[in-house]
Design an enzyme around this catalytic site. Structure first.
Site, mmCIF file in Angstrom:
data_model
loop_
_atom_site.group_PDB
_atom_site.id
_atom_site.type_symbol
_atom_site.label_atom_id
_atom_site.label_comp_id
_atom_site.label_asym_id
_atom_site.label_seq_id
_atom_site.Cartn_x
_atom_site.Cartn_y
_atom_site.Cartn_z
ATOM 1 N N LYS A 135 1.169 -1.521 0.262
ATOM 2 C CA LYS A 135 0.268 -0.043 -0.084
ATOM 3 C C LYS A 135 0.598 1.287 0.158
ATOM 4 O O LYS A 135 0.719 2.625 -0.836
ATOM 5 C CB LYS A 135 -0.760 -0.282 0.894
ATOM 6 C CG LYS A 135 -1.976 -1.271 1.028
ATOM 7 C CD LYS A 135 -2.799 -1.473 2.469
ATOM 8 C CE LYS A 135 -3.572 -2.115 2.226
ATOM 9 N NZ LYS A 135 -3.254 -3.602 2.190
ATOM 10 N N LYS A 170 -8.297 1.261 5.568
ATOM 11 C CA LYS A 170 -7.516 0.336 5.912
ATOM 12 C C LYS A 170 -6.721 -0.058 6.448
ATOM 13 O O LYS A 170 -5.167 1.053 6.166
ATOM 14 C CB LYS A 170 -7.390 -0.201 4.219
ATOM 15 C CG LYS A 170 -6.580 1.119 3.048
ATOM 16 C CD LYS A 170 -6.986 -0.079 2.127
ATOM 17 C CE LYS A 170 -6.243 0.630 0.619
ATOM 18 N NZ LYS A 170 -6.236 0.789 -0.775
ATOM 19 N N ARG A 220 -6.745 -6.065 -11.085
ATOM 20 C CA ARG A 220 -5.768 -6.394 -11.412
ATOM 21 C C ARG A 220 -5.000 -6.513 -12.700
ATOM 22 O O ARG A 220 -4.987 -7.205 -13.324
ATOM 23 C CB ARG A 220 -6.202 -8.300 -10.617
ATOM 24 C CG ARG A 220 -4.914 -8.865 -10.796
ATOM 25 C CD ARG A 220 -3.533 -7.987 -9.618
ATOM 26 N NE ARG A 220 -3.866 -7.271 -8.263
ATOM 27 C CZ ARG A 220 -3.641 -8.247 -7.237
ATOM 28 N NH1 ARG A 220 -2.818 -10.014 -7.760
ATOM 29 N NH2 ARG A 220 -3.940 -8.460 -6.220
ATOM 30 N N ARG A 235 -11.786 -7.216 -10.332
ATOM 31 C CA ARG A 235 -13.014 -8.729 -9.752
ATOM 32 C C ARG A 235 -13.984 -7.388 -9.229
ATOM 33 O O ARG A 235 -13.692 -6.599 -7.750
ATOM 34 C CB ARG A 235 -11.922 -8.245 -8.595
ATOM 35 C CG ARG A 235 -10.400 -9.720 -8.858
ATOM 36 C CD ARG A 235 -9.294 -9.721 -7.600
ATOM 37 N NE ARG A 235 -9.126 -7.900 -8.451
ATOM 38 C CZ ARG A 235 -7.661 -7.520 -7.511
ATOM 39 N NH1 ARG A 235 -7.373 -8.784 -6.309
ATOM 40 N NH2 ARG A 235 -7.316 -5.734 -7.862
ATOM 41 N N ARG A 243 -16.398 -3.932 -1.226
ATOM 42 C CA ARG A 243 -14.300 -4.619 -1.565
ATOM 43 C C ARG A 243 -14.580 -5.615 -2.786
ATOM 44 O O ARG A 243 -14.937 -6.637 -2.720
ATOM 45 C CB ARG A 243 -13.862 -5.780 -0.739
ATOM 46 C CG ARG A 243 -13.921 -4.585 0.608
ATOM 47 C CD ARG A 243 -13.784 -5.928 1.966
ATOM 48 N NE ARG A 243 -14.759 -6.543 2.521
ATOM 49 C CZ ARG A 243 -14.953 -7.883 3.213
ATOM 50 N NH1 ARG A 243 -14.071 -7.705 3.296
ATOM 51 N NH2 ARG A 243 -15.647 -8.406 3.386
ATOM 52 N N ASP A 283 -3.329 -3.050 -8.509
ATOM 53 C CA ASP A 283 -4.974 -3.091 -8.151
ATOM 54 C C ASP A 283 -5.402 -1.905 -8.341
ATOM 55 O O ASP A 283 -4.237 -0.394 -8.213
ATOM 56 C CB ASP A 283 -5.079 -3.419 -6.784
ATOM 57 C CG ASP A 283 -5.216 -4.225 -6.726
ATOM 58 O OD1 ASP A 283 -5.062 -5.838 -7.351
ATOM 59 O OD2 ASP A 283 -4.494 -5.301 -4.980
ATOM 60 N N GLU A 291 -2.996 -0.655 -5.255
ATOM 61 C CA GLU A 291 -1.977 -0.918 -4.561
ATOM 62 C C GLU A 291 -0.869 -1.848 -5.636
ATOM 63 O O GLU A 291 -1.231 -1.889 -6.619
ATOM 64 C CB GLU A 291 -3.084 -2.168 -3.846
ATOM 65 C CG GLU A 291 -2.856 -1.884 -2.592
ATOM 66 C CD GLU A 291 -3.680 -2.965 -2.247
ATOM 67 O OE1 GLU A 291 -2.947 -4.343 -1.825
ATOM 68 O OE2 GLU A 291 -4.371 -3.483 -0.923
ATOM 69 N N ASN A 293 1.215 -4.842 -5.493
ATOM 70 C CA ASN A 293 1.159 -6.641 -5.066
ATOM 71 C C ASN A 293 2.707 -7.274 -5.538
ATOM 72 O O ASN A 293 2.966 -7.494 -6.871
ATOM 73 C CB ASN A 293 0.049 -7.120 -5.478
ATOM 74 C CG ASN A 293 -0.885 -6.758 -4.688
ATOM 75 O OD1 ASN A 293 -1.315 -6.899 -3.637
ATOM 76 N ND2 ASN A 293 -1.808 -5.744 -5.845
#
Length: 327
Positions: A135, A170, A220, A235, A243, A283, A291, A293
């Site tokens: 993050k 978060k 993603r 997603r 979420r 993301d 994000e 990842n």
């Protein structure tokens, strides 16, 4: 050095993997399609003895039909007897242990760095695994992110919420959508949410302006050595859910990248390459990066199944190019 490297996966217990969608299995199939031997070990099996990093591992045989498909979802692999491996220049090591990102994980990155010193190629580079919080790393690119606050102090958070009205709160070390809250002004649960997440103003968290495009999906995007795959996995949140995580019930929809998605990839790509982040999952919600990842990105199998790509093979081929540079 042999001309054919060993591909060693540091991962969760192999019996815990979901064979239909697990990205690590996709990477294994990629290695097998290139006639490379694959080995399985666990984080807790790695050890240092008299200055040499080694592990107890098992060679894996995948039961496949064709290059990119398992014969069965029940009986999809077999393991050879355990053997002791000393890491060296003939190894490509993939750190695929899922978070939590805890002190044991940090200690493992120290061992991974010593593996590098012994000549192994590590994906992703150990110091970057440590430094690039998934993050916080986005804040290196503020022009790509929604309005963002990182703090442990409730009065800063409340002022941010008052300014932006609708926000996402978060933890910095969460995964799979855990402990993510949508918070609006005058939320009756605001104080208890902040007390819990900040541990009474002692732990920093992230707050961002809510992005309504989440309803179209949390995208993603897969980057392999700084270059995006041709498709992404959006997603789409379940009904009455904010979420966009598959673990939280979201539905995966494969899409082409937009011009803005490509712009984000072009901006991040050179920095990812510089840091040895060979396999990354971005993301993106709407036009915003949320994000980066780096620890154990997922999503390639869903894309492969729908579009006929073989991203697991693409990843291994990219690592082979890097490995040959050091040969």
């Amino acid at each position: 050095m042999n001309k054919t490297p060993r591909i060693i996966f540091i991962m969760d217990p192999i019996e815990s993997l979901l064979p239909k969608k697990d990205t690590t299995i996709g990477m294994m199939m990629g290695a097998v399609s290139l006639n490379l031997p694959i080995y399985y070990t666990k984080q807790e099996s790695i050890y240092l003895l008299e200055g040499v990093v080694q592990t107890t591992a098992q060679e894996i045989t995948l039961h496949t039909k064709g290059d990119n498909q398992l014969k069965s979802l029940e009986d999809w692999y077999s393991l050879k007897p355990s053997e002791n491996l000393v890491f060296g220049p003939n190894d490509i090591v993939l750190q695929r242990k899922d978070p939590p990102f805890n002190m044991h994980y940090i200690h493992t990155t120290y061992l991974l760095e010593l593996m590098e010193k012994q000549g192994s190629l590590i994906c992703n580079r150990p110091d970057s695994l440590r430094d690039c919080n998934e993050k916080m790393f986005t804040t290196w690119f503020p022009e790509l992110c929604p309005p963002t606050l990182v703090t442990s102090q409730s009065h800063h958070i409340k002022a941010f919420i008052e300014k932006h009205h609708d926000t996402i709160v978060k933890p910095l070390d969460g995964m799979g959508g855990s402990s993510i809250f949508r918070v609006v002004e005058k939320d009756a649960n605001l104080n208890v949410i902040l007390e819990t997440l900040t541990e009474h103003n002692t732990t920093s968290i992230m707050v961002q302006r809510y992005i309504p495009e989440i309803k179209q999906g949390d995208k993603r995007i897969i980057l392999i050595n700084g270059k995006p795959a041709p498709y992404l996995l959006a997603r789409v949140p379940a009904e009455n859910e904010t979420r966009g995580n598959l673990a939280a019930g979201a539905t995966g929809v494969v899409q082409e990248l937009s011009e803005n998605d490509q712009r984000i990839c072009d901006t991040l790509g050179p920095e990812l390459v510089k840091r040895g982040l060979y396999f990354v999952g971005l993301d993106v919600i709407g036009n915003y990066l949320t994000e980066i990842n780096v620890t154990s990105p997922t999503g390639i199998r869903q894309i492969d199944d729908e579009k006929g790509t073989f991203l697991g093979k693409d990843i291994i081929e990219a690592l082979l190019v890097e490995w040959k540079k050091g040969a």
